[in-house]
Design a protein around this motif. Sequence first.
Motif, PDB file in Angstrom:
ATOM      1  N   GLU A  60     -28.957  23.739  19.452  1.00 37.05           N
ATOM      2  CA  GLU A  60     -27.543  24.044  20.859  1.00 37.05           C
ATOM      3  C   GLU A  60     -28.015  24.117  21.627  1.00 37.05           C
ATOM      4  OE1 GLU A  60     -25.654  25.120  19.173  1.00 37.05           O
ATOM      5  OE2 GLU A  60     -25.784  25.452  17.326  1.00 37.05           O
ATOM      6  N   ASP A  61     -29.274  23.993  22.760  1.00 40.07           N
ATOM      7  CA  ASP A  61     -29.517  23.495  23.987  1.00 40.07           C
ATOM      8  C   ASP A  61     -29.044  21.884  24.165  1.00 40.07           C
ATOM      9  OD1 ASP A  61     -29.697  26.207  24.422  1.00 40.07           O
ATOM     10  OD2 ASP A  61     -32.590  26.062  24.718  1.00 40.07           O
ATOM     11  N   VAL A  62     -29.333  21.001  23.106  1.00 36.95           N
ATOM     12  CA  VAL A  62     -29.367  19.720  23.520  1.00 36.95           C
ATOM     13  C   VAL A  62     -27.453  19.377  23.243  1.00 36.95           C
ATOM     14  CG1 VAL A  62     -29.856  17.453  22.261  1.00 36.95           C
ATOM     15  CG2 VAL A  62     -31.477  19.389  22.150  1.00 36.95           C
ATOM     16  N   GLY A  63     -27.045  20.563  22.779  1.00 40.11           N
ATOM     17  CA  GLY A  63     -25.765  20.140  22.413  1.00 40.11           C
ATOM     18  C   GLY A  63     -25.250  19.145  21.672  1.00 40.11           C
ATOM     19  N   HIS A  64     -25.777  18.647  20.226  1.00 41.49           N
ATOM     20  CA  HIS A  64     -25.269  17.856  18.968  1.00 41.49           C
ATOM     21  C   HIS A  64     -23.654  17.822  18.912  1.00 41.49           C
ATOM     22  CE1 HIS A  64     -29.219  18.613  18.452  1.00 41.49           C
ATOM     23  NE2 HIS A  64     -29.012  17.639  18.122  1.00 41.49           N
ATOM     24  N   SER A  65     -23.572  16.284  18.719  1.00 45.32           N
ATOM     25  CA  SER A  65     -21.497  16.458  18.455  1.00 45.32           C
ATOM     26  C   SER A  65     -21.479  16.655  17.456  1.00 45.32           C
ATOM     27  CB  SER A  65     -21.701  14.689  18.861  1.00 45.32           C
ATOM     28  OG  SER A  65     -22.182  13.965  17.414  1.00 45.32           O
ATOM     29  N   ASP A  66     -20.581  16.565  16.973  1.00 41.09           N
ATOM     30  CA  ASP A  66     -19.569  17.320  15.260  1.00 41.09           C
ATOM     31  C   ASP A  66     -20.149  16.401  14.879  1.00 41.09           C
ATOM     32  OD1 ASP A  66     -17.716  19.020  17.114  1.00 41.09           O
ATOM     33  OD2 ASP A  66     -16.206  18.013  17.364  1.00 41.09           O
ATOM     34  N   SER A  67     -20.446  14.640  14.887  1.00 38.52           N
ATOM     35  CA  SER A  67     -20.965  14.008  13.478  1.00 38.52           C
ATOM     36  C   SER A  67     -22.240  14.870  13.571  1.00 38.52           C
ATOM     37  CB  SER A  67     -20.480  12.928  13.916  1.00 38.52           C
ATOM     38  OG  SER A  67     -21.363  12.059  15.313  1.00 38.52           O
ATOM     39  N   ALA A  68     -23.135  14.624  14.208  1.00 39.33           N
ATOM     40  CA  ALA A  68     -24.234  15.326  14.633  1.00 39.33           C
ATOM     41  C   ALA A  68     -24.602  16.708  13.721  1.00 39.33           C
ATOM     42  CB  ALA A  68     -25.066  15.767  15.266  1.00 39.33           C
ATOM     43  N   ARG A  69     -23.265  17.129  13.563  1.00 37.40           N
ATOM     44  CA  ARG A  69     -22.361  18.746  12.873  1.00 37.40           C
ATOM     45  C   ARG A  69     -22.843  18.757  11.579  1.00 37.40           C
ATOM     46  NH1 ARG A  69     -23.502  22.612  16.367  1.00 37.40           N
ATOM     47  NH2 ARG A  69     -24.032  22.504  18.675  1.00 37.40           N
ATOM     48  N   GLU A  70     -21.894  17.908  10.933  1.00 38.85           N
ATOM     49  CA  GLU A  70     -20.914  16.924  10.171  1.00 38.85           C
ATOM     50  C   GLU A  70     -22.320  16.735   8.881  1.00 38.85           C
ATOM     51  OE1 GLU A  70     -17.780  15.026  10.752  1.00 38.85           O
ATOM     52  OE2 GLU A  70     -16.636  16.242  10.824  1.00 38.85           O
ATOM     53  N   MET A  71     -22.836  15.897   9.233  1.00 37.61           N
ATOM     54  CA  MET A  71     -24.195  14.859   9.091  1.00 37.61           C
ATOM     55  C   MET A  71     -25.323  16.876   8.411  1.00 37.61           C
ATOM     56  SD  MET A  71     -27.370  12.647  11.040  1.00 37.61           S
ATOM     57  CE  MET A  71     -26.302  11.336  11.892  1.00 37.61           C
ATOM     58  N   MET A  72     -25.378  17.465   9.168  1.00 35.18           N
ATOM     59  CA  MET A  72     -26.751  18.408   8.940  1.00 35.18           C
ATOM     60  C   MET A  72     -25.785  18.855   7.095  1.00 35.18           C
ATOM     61  SD  MET A  72     -26.374  20.594  12.408  1.00 35.18           S
ATOM     62  CE  MET A  72     -27.463  21.895  11.656  1.00 35.18           C
ATOM     63  N   ASP A  73     -25.407  19.160   6.755  1.00 32.44           N
ATOM     64  CA  ASP A  73     -24.435  19.240   5.834  1.00 32.44           C
ATOM     65  C   ASP A  73     -25.169  18.662   4.331  1.00 32.44           C
ATOM     66  OD1 ASP A  73     -22.424  21.002   6.348  1.00 32.44           O
ATOM     67  OD2 ASP A  73     -20.634  19.557   5.962  1.00 32.44           O
ATOM     68  N   LYS A  74     -25.423  17.119   4.357  1.00 33.64           N
ATOM     69  CA  LYS A  74     -26.268  16.023   3.709  1.00 33.64           C
ATOM     70  C   LYS A  74     -27.758  16.592   3.027  1.00 33.64           C
ATOM     71  CE  LYS A  74     -26.827  11.942   5.973  1.00 33.64           C
ATOM     72  NZ  LYS A  74     -26.710  10.759   5.918  1.00 33.64           N
ATOM     73  N   TYR A  75     -28.491  17.291   4.250  1.00 34.91           N
ATOM     74  CA  TYR A  75     -29.809  17.890   4.129  1.00 34.91           C
ATOM     75  C   TYR A  75     -30.209  19.246   3.962  1.00 34.91           C
ATOM     76  CZ  TYR A  75     -30.025  13.728   6.912  1.00 34.91           C
ATOM     77  OH  TYR A  75     -30.399  11.876   8.037  1.00 34.91           O
ATOM     78  N   TYR A  76     -29.476  19.918   4.559  1.00 31.63           N
ATOM     79  CA  TYR A  76     -28.539  21.599   3.655  1.00 31.63           C
ATOM     80  C   TYR A  76     -28.878  21.484   2.563  1.00 31.63           C
ATOM     81  CZ  TYR A  76     -27.155  26.543   2.626  1.00 31.63           C
ATOM     82  OH  TYR A  76     -27.036  27.166   2.032  1.00 31.63           O
ATOM     83  N   ILE A  77     -30.561  22.690   1.944  1.00 30.66           N
ATOM     84  CA  ILE A  77     -31.156  22.757   1.103  1.00 30.66           C
ATOM     85  C   ILE A  77     -30.965  24.570   0.803  1.00 30.66           C
ATOM     86  CG2 ILE A  77     -33.088  20.550   1.132  1.00 30.66           C
ATOM     87  CD1 ILE A  77     -34.829  22.879   2.240  1.00 30.66           C
ATOM     88  N   GLY A  78     -30.887  25.355   1.319  1.00 25.41           N
ATOM     89  CA  GLY A  78     -30.520  26.904   1.012  1.00 25.41           C
ATOM     90  C   GLY A  78     -31.295  27.716   2.601  1.00 25.41           C
TER      91      GLY A  78
END
Length: 134
Positions: A60-78
């Motif tokens: 959160e401190d870095v201030g990721h973009s919305d696209s970076a947050r959406e990209m997280m979905d493909k790395y989600y494992i649990g």
Amino acid sequence: MASDPKIYVYEEVEKHDKTKDCWLVINGKVYDVTPFMDDHPGGDEVLLSATGKDATNDFEDVGHSDSAREMMDKYYIGEIDASTVPTKRTYTPPQQAQYNPDKTPEFLIKILQFLVPLLILGLAFVVRHYTKEK
């Protein structure tokens, strides 16, 4: 995301802290970011420094973009089992050299660095004085 996410204990997630096997915990979710290590704009060191702990604040401190947050979905494992996450990590200070109360060698060197040039200069004046023709 999966309908019934797998629940991971902290000890298991903590083991995945290498470049070829990197998991992060962000907002109570576990992400396997191993395939993203080479592509991360901040480099793999940034991701590795966030392993073995709750990386939510780092993320959160870095201030990721919305696209970076959406990209997280493909790395989600649990999900992480919140009861297994330590509330406080123990701080281990870096190793420091032992304090040397006897500073004599260092002091002697400083004195010699001052006195030797003065002695050479004095010797030059003495030699010049006695070798001068009258």
